[in-house]
Design a protein around this motif. Structure first.
Motif, PDB file in Angstrom:
ATOM      1  N   ALA A 241      23.125  23.170  -9.643  1.00 42.77           N
ATOM      2  CA  ALA A 241      23.558  24.284  -8.800  1.00 42.77           C
ATOM      3  C   ALA A 241      23.190  24.033  -7.350  1.00 42.77           C
ATOM      4  O   ALA A 241      22.196  23.359  -7.042  1.00 42.77           O
ATOM      5  CB  ALA A 241      22.927  25.597  -9.270  1.00 42.77           C
TER       6      ALA A 241
ATOM      7  N   ALA B 229      19.987  31.167  -9.644  1.00 43.32           N
ATOM      8  CA  ALA B 229      20.270  29.761  -9.916  1.00 43.32           C
ATOM      9  C   ALA B 229      19.233  29.170 -10.865  1.00 43.32           C
ATOM     10  O   ALA B 229      19.570  28.419 -11.787  1.00 43.32           O
ATOM     11  CB  ALA B 229      20.299  28.979  -8.601  1.00 43.32           C
TER      12      ALA B 229
ATOM     13  N   ALA C 118      20.276  27.053 -14.163  1.00 39.09           N
ATOM     14  CA  ALA C 118      20.442  25.654 -13.750  1.00 39.09           C
ATOM     15  C   ALA C 118      19.175  24.850 -13.989  1.00 39.09           C
ATOM     16  O   ALA C 118      18.058  25.363 -13.905  1.00 39.09           O
ATOM     17  CB  ALA C 118      20.846  25.583 -12.285  1.00 39.09           C
TER      18      ALA C 118
ATOM     19  N   VAL D 105      18.403  22.524  -8.799  1.00 37.85           N
ATOM     20  CA  VAL D 105      18.896  23.413  -7.744  1.00 37.85           C
ATOM     21  C   VAL D 105      18.718  22.727  -6.395  1.00 37.85           C
ATOM     22  O   VAL D 105      17.628  22.241  -6.071  1.00 37.85           O
ATOM     23  CB  VAL D 105      18.140  24.760  -7.741  1.00 37.85           C
TER      24      VAL D 105
ATOM     25  N   THR E   8      28.868  21.237  -0.622  1.00 38.03           N
ATOM     26  CA  THR E   8      28.900  21.495  -2.063  1.00 38.03           C
ATOM     27  C   THR E   8      29.787  20.486  -2.779  1.00 38.03           C
ATOM     28  O   THR E   8      29.433  19.971  -3.843  1.00 38.03           O
ATOM     29  CB  THR E   8      29.390  22.923  -2.331  1.00 38.03           C
TER      30      THR E   8
ATOM     31  N   PRO F 123      28.168  20.012  -7.802  1.00 40.36           N
ATOM     32  CA  PRO F 123      27.393  20.801  -8.756  1.00 40.36           C
ATOM     33  C   PRO F 123      28.313  21.513  -9.747  1.00 40.36           C
ATOM     34  O   PRO F 123      29.552  21.444  -9.638  1.00 40.36           O
ATOM     35  CB  PRO F 123      26.681  21.816  -7.859  1.00 40.36           C
TER      36      PRO F 123
ATOM     37  N   ALA G  61      27.900  24.861 -10.085  1.00 34.72           N
ATOM     38  CA  ALA G  61      28.062  26.201  -9.522  1.00 34.72           C
ATOM     39  C   ALA G  61      27.426  26.269  -8.147  1.00 34.72           C
ATOM     40  O   ALA G  61      26.459  25.553  -7.849  1.00 34.72           O
ATOM     41  CB  ALA G  61      27.445  27.262 -10.437  1.00 34.72           C
TER      42      ALA G  61
ATOM     43  N   PHE H 177      25.752  29.172  -5.700  1.00 35.45           N
ATOM     44  CA  PHE H 177      25.221  30.536  -5.697  1.00 35.45           C
ATOM     45  C   PHE H 177      25.011  30.994  -4.253  1.00 35.45           C
ATOM     46  O   PHE H 177      24.381  30.289  -3.454  1.00 35.45           O
ATOM     47  CB  PHE H 177      23.897  30.599  -6.460  1.00 35.45           C
TER      48      PHE H 177
END
Length: 285
Positions: A3, A39, A43, A46, A95, A100, A102, A104
């Motif tokens: 994440a 997260a 996850a 992170v 990102t 990843p 996800a 957040f």
């Protein structure tokens, strides 16, 4: 599951019992602290991402002290606060590089506004779930069947109303401020976070077309201003009452007659005929 979580600064001021207030200092946004808690809940790894100057880097450090595994700082010297759409673009590009499962985002952060989750999802081409209050099927109030490439999300709709959905991964999750109360990390986690290195990336390497000036400017509109040809290129009339002069400067007649600036309460066909008649009467057609 991997994440990425935002690490944005917000001003904080402490007032003691005597009413004395310390100067404002910047710290990691409360809402991004909540997003970090979310997260960590789902996850295994992170990564905290900050965009901006020293305050953004300090926020990444704070996220590391709160248990983030990695920190990435997109560095530039901001002129003013970063525009929301610019922040979302840079965040989406970082990102995408991290790949990843996800992203957040603290949903209610005062920095860059609450639109960041939706803007980042649009730029990434990912689905999004906003105002998340619970994550994972074991925490939801109602059962939701999810596959290995989906995330169960309970999200707020309105006061007293929520829904549970399965979101396909990768996805952007906007975390509601009521998701959890941010907790203090254990001392060993704080020490490890202070010792951890932060990866610094220059803004031009992430967004080549942006600069420290453009990052503060959002969507711009250009208005073409033309002189009023009917009244001597905008020179104010010298005769008549104040109201008549205003009407004449706006090109709306004298104030006593019908003008192009008034609302026509009529069906479309009749309104069009009246507009054409007015233009012909004033030799404008």
């Amino acid at each position: 599951m991997r994440a990425v979580v935002t690490a944005r600064p917000e001003p904080h001021r402490v007032v003691d019992d005597d009413g004395n207030a310390d100067p404002y200092r910047w710290q990691l946004s409360i809402d991004d602290r909540v997003a970090l808690e979310a997260a960590h809940q789902v996850a295994d790894e992170v990564t905290a991402v900050g965009v901006g100057g020293e305050t953004a880097e300090d926020c990444v450090r704070s996220a590391l002290e709160r248990g983030a595994d990695r920190g990435v700082h997109v560095s530039f010297d901001p002129v003013e606060r970063t525009a929301g759409e610019k922040f979302a673009t840079v965040l989406a590009r970082v990102t995408a590089r991290e790949s990843p499962d996800a992203l957040f985002v603290g949903q209610s952060s005062s920095f860059s506004g609450s639109e960041i989750a939706g803007l980042a999802a649009e730029r990434l081409g990912w689905p999004s779930a906003t105002r998340a209050t619970e994550l994972g099927p074991e925490h939801l109030d109602v059962p939701v069947e999810v596959s290995e490439d989906e995330l169960a999300v309970q999200r707020k709709l309105a006061i007293g109303r929520q829904e549970a959905v399965a979101v396909a991964l990768p996805a952007v999750v906007g975390v509601d401020a009521g998701f959890a109360n941010p907790t203090r990390a254990p001392l060993d986690t704080v020490i490890a976070g202070r010792r951890a290195s932060i990866e610094t990336v220059e803004l031009t390497d992430v967004a080549p077309g942006e600069s420290r000036f453009s990052m503060s400017v959002g969507a711009a509109t250009v208005e073409h201003v033309r002189p009023n040809e009917r009244w001597g290129r905008g020179r104010p009339p010298r005769t008549g009452t104040v109201e008549e002069r205003i009407y004449r400067m706006l090109g709306r007649g004298t104030g006593r007659t019908r003008s192009a600036g008034e609302r026509i309460e009529a069906p479309p066909e009749e309104a069009a005929q009246r507009v054409v008649a007015f233009l012909r009467e004033n030799e404008l057609l």
